[in-house]
Design an enzyme around this catalytic site. Structure first.
Site, PDB file in Angstrom:
ATOM      1  N   ARG A 194       0.814  -1.236   0.000  1.00 21.47           N
ATOM      2  CA  ARG A 194       0.000   0.000   0.000  1.00 21.47           C
ATOM      3  C   ARG A 194       0.841   1.277   0.000  1.00 21.47           C
ATOM      4  O   ARG A 194       0.377   2.323   0.426  1.00 21.47           O
ATOM      5  CB  ARG A 194      -0.968   0.019   1.178  1.00 21.47           C
ATOM      6  N   GLU A 250       8.776  17.959 -26.221  1.00 20.18           N
ATOM      7  CA  GLU A 250       8.087  18.283 -24.961  1.00 20.18           C
ATOM      8  C   GLU A 250       8.646  19.582 -24.366  1.00 20.18           C
ATOM      9  O   GLU A 250       7.926  20.327 -23.711  1.00 20.18           O
ATOM     10  CB  GLU A 250       8.230  17.132 -23.957  1.00 20.18           C
ATOM     11  N   GLU A 296      -5.006  17.127 -11.878  1.00 18.39           N
ATOM     12  CA  GLU A 296      -5.434  17.453 -13.238  1.00 18.39           C
ATOM     13  C   GLU A 296      -6.921  17.758 -13.316  1.00 18.39           C
ATOM     14  O   GLU A 296      -7.673  17.183 -14.097  1.00 18.39           O
ATOM     15  CB  GLU A 296      -5.076  16.294 -14.190  1.00 18.39           C
ATOM     16  N   ARG A 354      -3.631  21.949 -15.094  1.00 22.16           N
ATOM     17  CA  ARG A 354      -2.605  21.009 -15.550  1.00 22.16           C
ATOM     18  C   ARG A 354      -2.883  20.473 -16.958  1.00 22.16           C
ATOM     19  O   ARG A 354      -1.981  19.981 -17.638  1.00 22.16           O
ATOM     20  CB  ARG A 354      -2.544  19.860 -14.527  1.00 22.16           C
ATOM     21  N   ASN A 391      -1.198  19.027 -21.949  1.00 23.02           N
ATOM     22  CA  ASN A 391      -1.575  18.129 -23.047  1.00 23.02           C
ATOM     23  C   ASN A 391      -1.578  18.827 -24.401  1.00 23.02           C
ATOM     24  O   ASN A 391      -2.110  18.287 -25.378  1.00 23.02           O
ATOM     25  CB  ASN A 391      -2.952  17.514 -22.773  1.00 23.02           C
ATOM     26  N   HIS A 446      -1.197  16.934 -27.617  1.00 22.76           N
ATOM     27  CA  HIS A 446      -1.327  15.520 -27.284  1.00 22.76           C
ATOM     28  C   HIS A 446      -2.605  14.869 -27.808  1.00 22.76           C
ATOM     29  O   HIS A 446      -2.638  13.660 -28.004  1.00 22.76           O
ATOM     30  CB  HIS A 446      -1.196  15.311 -25.777  1.00 22.76           C
ATOM     31  N   HIS A 467      -1.987  11.537 -29.689  1.00 23.52           N
ATOM     32  CA  HIS A 467      -2.528  10.227 -29.309  1.00 23.52           C
ATOM     33  C   HIS A 467      -3.249   9.570 -30.482  1.00 23.52           C
ATOM     34  O   HIS A 467      -3.189   8.353 -30.655  1.00 23.52           O
ATOM     35  CB  HIS A 467      -3.462  10.363 -28.104  1.00 23.52           C
ATOM     36  N   HIS A 496       6.860   8.710 -28.855  1.00 18.74           N
ATOM     37  CA  HIS A 496       5.868   9.664 -28.334  1.00 18.74           C
ATOM     38  C   HIS A 496       6.183  11.134 -28.684  1.00 18.74           C
ATOM     39  O   HIS A 496       5.336  11.870 -29.177  1.00 18.74           O
ATOM     40  CB  HIS A 496       5.727   9.490 -26.822  1.00 18.74           C
TER      41      HIS A 496
HETATM   42  N1  LIG Z   1       3.876   9.908 -15.836  1.00 18.38           N
HETATM   43  C1  LIG Z   1       3.838  10.923 -16.650  1.00 18.38           C
HETATM   44  O1  LIG Z   1       3.429  12.023 -16.301  1.00 18.38           O
HETATM   45  C2  LIG Z   1       4.335  10.723 -18.053  1.00 18.38           C
HETATM   46  C3  LIG Z   1       4.593  11.837 -18.866  1.00 18.38           C
HETATM   47  C4  LIG Z   1       5.124  11.607 -20.130  1.00 18.38           C
HETATM   48  C5  LIG Z   1       5.390  10.330 -20.572  1.00 18.38           C
HETATM   49  N2  LIG Z   1       5.108   9.259 -19.763  1.00 18.38           N
HETATM   50  C6  LIG Z   1       5.386   7.885 -20.193  1.00 18.38           C
HETATM   51  O2  LIG Z   1       6.772   7.782 -20.426  1.00 18.38           O
HETATM   52  C7  LIG Z   1       7.016   6.779 -21.397  1.00 18.38           C
HETATM   53  C8  LIG Z   1       8.022   7.303 -22.406  1.00 18.38           C
HETATM   54  O3  LIG Z   1       9.176   7.642 -21.714  1.00 18.38           O
HETATM   55  P1  LIG Z   1      10.565   7.931 -22.454  1.00 18.38           P
HETATM   56  O4  LIG Z   1      10.337   8.782 -23.613  1.00 18.38           O
HETATM   57  O5  LIG Z   1      11.508   8.358 -21.414  1.00 18.38           O
HETATM   58  O6  LIG Z   1      10.942   6.518 -23.082  1.00 18.38           O
HETATM   59  P2  LIG Z   1      11.515   5.171 -22.500  1.00 18.38           P
HETATM   60  O7  LIG Z   1      11.388   5.047 -21.036  1.00 18.38           O
HETATM   61  O8  LIG Z   1      10.889   4.109 -23.340  1.00 18.38           O
HETATM   62  O9  LIG Z   1      13.063   5.258 -22.855  1.00 18.38           O
HETATM   63  C9  LIG Z   1      13.448   5.329 -24.183  1.00 18.38           C
HETATM   64  C10 LIG Z   1      14.617   4.398 -24.500  1.00 18.38           C
HETATM   65  O10 LIG Z   1      15.822   4.989 -24.038  1.00 18.38           O
HETATM   66  C11 LIG Z   1      16.547   4.068 -23.218  1.00 18.38           C
HETATM   67  N3  LIG Z   1      17.269   4.901 -22.240  1.00 18.38           N
HETATM   68  C12 LIG Z   1      16.756   5.555 -21.178  1.00 18.38           C
HETATM   69  N4  LIG Z   1      17.701   6.320 -20.615  1.00 18.38           N
HETATM   70  C13 LIG Z   1      18.838   6.131 -21.327  1.00 18.38           C
HETATM   71  C14 LIG Z   1      20.144   6.673 -21.244  1.00 18.38           C
HETATM   72  N5  LIG Z   1      20.468   7.584 -20.341  1.00 18.38           N
HETATM   73  N6  LIG Z   1      21.056   6.243 -22.150  1.00 18.38           N
HETATM   74  C15 LIG Z   1      20.720   5.337 -23.117  1.00 18.38           C
HETATM   75  N7  LIG Z   1      19.507   4.823 -23.258  1.00 18.38           N
HETATM   76  C16 LIG Z   1      18.574   5.213 -22.368  1.00 18.38           C
HETATM   77  C17 LIG Z   1      15.515   3.142 -22.667  1.00 18.38           C
HETATM   78  O11 LIG Z   1      16.065   1.909 -22.311  1.00 18.38           O
HETATM   79  C18 LIG Z   1      14.535   3.026 -23.840  1.00 18.38           C
HETATM   80  O12 LIG Z   1      14.969   2.076 -24.754  1.00 18.38           O
HETATM   81  C19 LIG Z   1       5.674   6.417 -21.995  1.00 18.38           C
HETATM   82  O13 LIG Z   1       5.275   5.160 -21.497  1.00 18.38           O
HETATM   83  C20 LIG Z   1       4.745   7.510 -21.486  1.00 18.38           C
HETATM   84  O14 LIG Z   1       3.423   7.058 -21.302  1.00 18.38           O
HETATM   85  C21 LIG Z   1       4.595   9.444 -18.514  1.00 18.38           C
HETATM   86 ZN   LIG Z   2       3.915  13.843 -23.745  1.00 22.69          ZN
END
Ligand SMILES: NC(=O)c1ccc[n+]([C@@H]2O[C@H](COP(=O)([O-])OP(=O)(O)OC[C@H]3O[C@@H](n4cnc5c(N)ncnc54)[C@H](O)[C@@H]3O)[C@@H](O)[C@H]2O)c1
Ligand SMILES: [Zn+2]
Length: 381
Positions: A125, A189, A241, A245, A249, A252, A256, A269
């Site tokens: 939890r 972004e 949100e 906030r 988006n 977005h 999406h 993305h």
């Molecule tokens: N929680 C939130 O508010 C929020 C906001 C935006 C995105 N997201 C989520 O985040 C995800 C996308 O995240 P992302 O763009 O960071 O992609 P990701 O986590 O898929 O990372 C991208 C790639 O880079 C590699 N990588 C990461 N750091 C590295 C480094 N320092 N050196 C070499 N390789 C590295 C990873 O292994 C992966 O293959 C999606 O699932 C999305 O839904 C969440």
């Molecule tokens: Zn985004």
């Protein structure tokens, strides 16, 4: 939002404020920051094999003084961002003896952060969580704000929780090993923050884009800090949100639709967001008279982080249907975040469907013209 020192930004959250510290070389000093949070019965790094290969040595050095440190790796492909992975990690934590006084440290991109964050929210939890983001997206977006979660076969991020971390450690040096495409996508972004909240940041990005693309340390640190500052301010005012906030988006709703109608395979993305922001800029011009000059600047700047994967061969009406299926629609109405002028944005729900369809149909042609123009004169034909 208040600053404890020049490099630390405080985020307000109902369950307790936390700091986002952003400094080059911070990974190597992470232990000192984490020790200041108090004592933990055990400490568990959650990361992926790929991330650990890139930054593991530095992180290990930074955490060398932490007793009982354990490292657990799991896949960070988007396809593995699911409840099966959550269960596997939770079971590994049980076997490793993690209890309610343990600390989880998420080291990685948004996938690692979202999965590990959801594990932290639900394991026994809720256990303490530190986010150590290693991609541009994670540093400027996902690690700040407390949204965690995983995907279902029916859609992205459908299972999740708001679960703020105790601390976020951002080291721009961690981006050195990031693949080029991930790096450029993440910049979309950052541009978004300029468009929605900070015309000065936008102008800085225009001036420094070459240096930034070459991963120049100073401009990179500057834009990451500024982006975090904006996100921190927005989520501090609207943790759940319920309104403000939403402007995060921007681009977005279009993004999406592009992602889902290409089964999340064509675009990363950030690349979809890049297309989405250019569409949102055009829609802004159509619907709320965003000045043509602002629209042209947005398109020109976004294009500089390209090349982007091409617009899909999907009919505009089908893309629009994908927008309507988005979970962010309210009572079946598509809401758009639009920017009346650079540095401002708000959400609109009265946009006529035909306007959006028109942008989906003709927008890409305008966006790709050698010289950016914004009149969608064919739309009304
Ligand atoms: N929680 C939130 O508010 C929020 C906001 C935006 C995105 N997201 C989520 O985040 C995800 C996308 O995240 P992302 O763009 O960071 O992609 P990701 O986590 O898929 O990372 C991208 C790639 O880079 C590699 N990588 C990461 N750091 C590295 C480094 N320092 N050196 C070499 N390789 C590295 C990873 O292994 C992966 O293959 C999606 O699932 C999305 O839904 C969440
Ligand atoms: Zn985004």
């Amino acid at each position: 939002m208040t600053s404890a020192n020049a490099h630390s930004i405080r985020v307000r959250a109902a369950s307790g404020d936390y700091a986002v510290v952003c400094e080059r070389g911070l990974l190597a000093r992470a232990g000192t920051q984490i020790a200041a949070l108090g004592k933990f019965s055990s400490v568990h790094v959650l990361t992926s094999p790929k991330v650990w290969r890139a930054v593991g040595r530095t992180v290990k050095r930074g955490l060398s003084k932490i007793p009982r440190l354990q490292v657990h790796t799991f896949p960070d492909r988007e396809a593995a961002k699911n409840l099966t992975t959550v269960e596997a990690i939770a079971r590994e934590l049980v076997r490793a003896g993690a209890d309610r006084h343990s600390l989880l440290i998420a080291v990685g991109g948004g996938v690692v952060g979202d999965v590990a964050g959801f594990v932290a929210a639900s394991y026994l939890r809720g256990v303490s969580l530190v986010q150590v983001p290693t991609t541009v997206v994670a540093q400027v977006d996902s690690a700040v704000g407390g949204k965690t979660g995983v995907n279902l076969p029916e859609g992205k991020n459908l299972i999740g929780a708001f679960y703020p971390p105790r601390l976020v450690l951002v080291d721009p040096d961690a981006l050195k090993s990031l693949p080029e495409r991930e790096f450029r996508g993440g910049l979309a972004e950052v541009i978004k923050y300029g468009v929605i909240a900070d015309a000065k940041l936008f102008a800085y990005l225009e001036e420094q884009m070459e240096e930034i693309l070459a991963r120049g340390r100073e401009p990179l640190e500057h834009i990451i800090r500024r982006a975090i500052g904006i996100k921190a301010e927005l989520v501090s005012k609207d943790e759940r949100e319920s309104g403000l906030r939403e402007i995060l988006n921007y681009g977005h709703t279009f993004a999406h639709a592009l992602e889902s109608s290409t089964k999340y395979r064509r675009y990363q993305h950030g690349e979809a967001v890049a297309w989405g922001m250019m569409c949102a800029a055009l829609l802004g011009h159509e619907v709320i008279q965003t000045p043509a000059d602002d629209v042209a600047r947005i398109i020109a700047l976004v294009r500089r982080i390209g090349p982007l994967p091409a617009w899909p061969a999907v009919p505009a009406t089908k893309l629009f249907a994908a927008m309507r299926a988005d979970k962010k629609t309210k009572f079946g109405k598509v809401r758009f975040v639009l920017s009346p002028r650079l540095g401002q944005a708000r959400s609109y729900d009265g946009v006529a469907n035909e306007r959006a369809v028109c942008v989906l149909r003709f927008g890409p042609q305008f966006i790709l013209r050698p010289k950016v123009t914004v009149e969608l004169e064919n739309c009304h034909a």
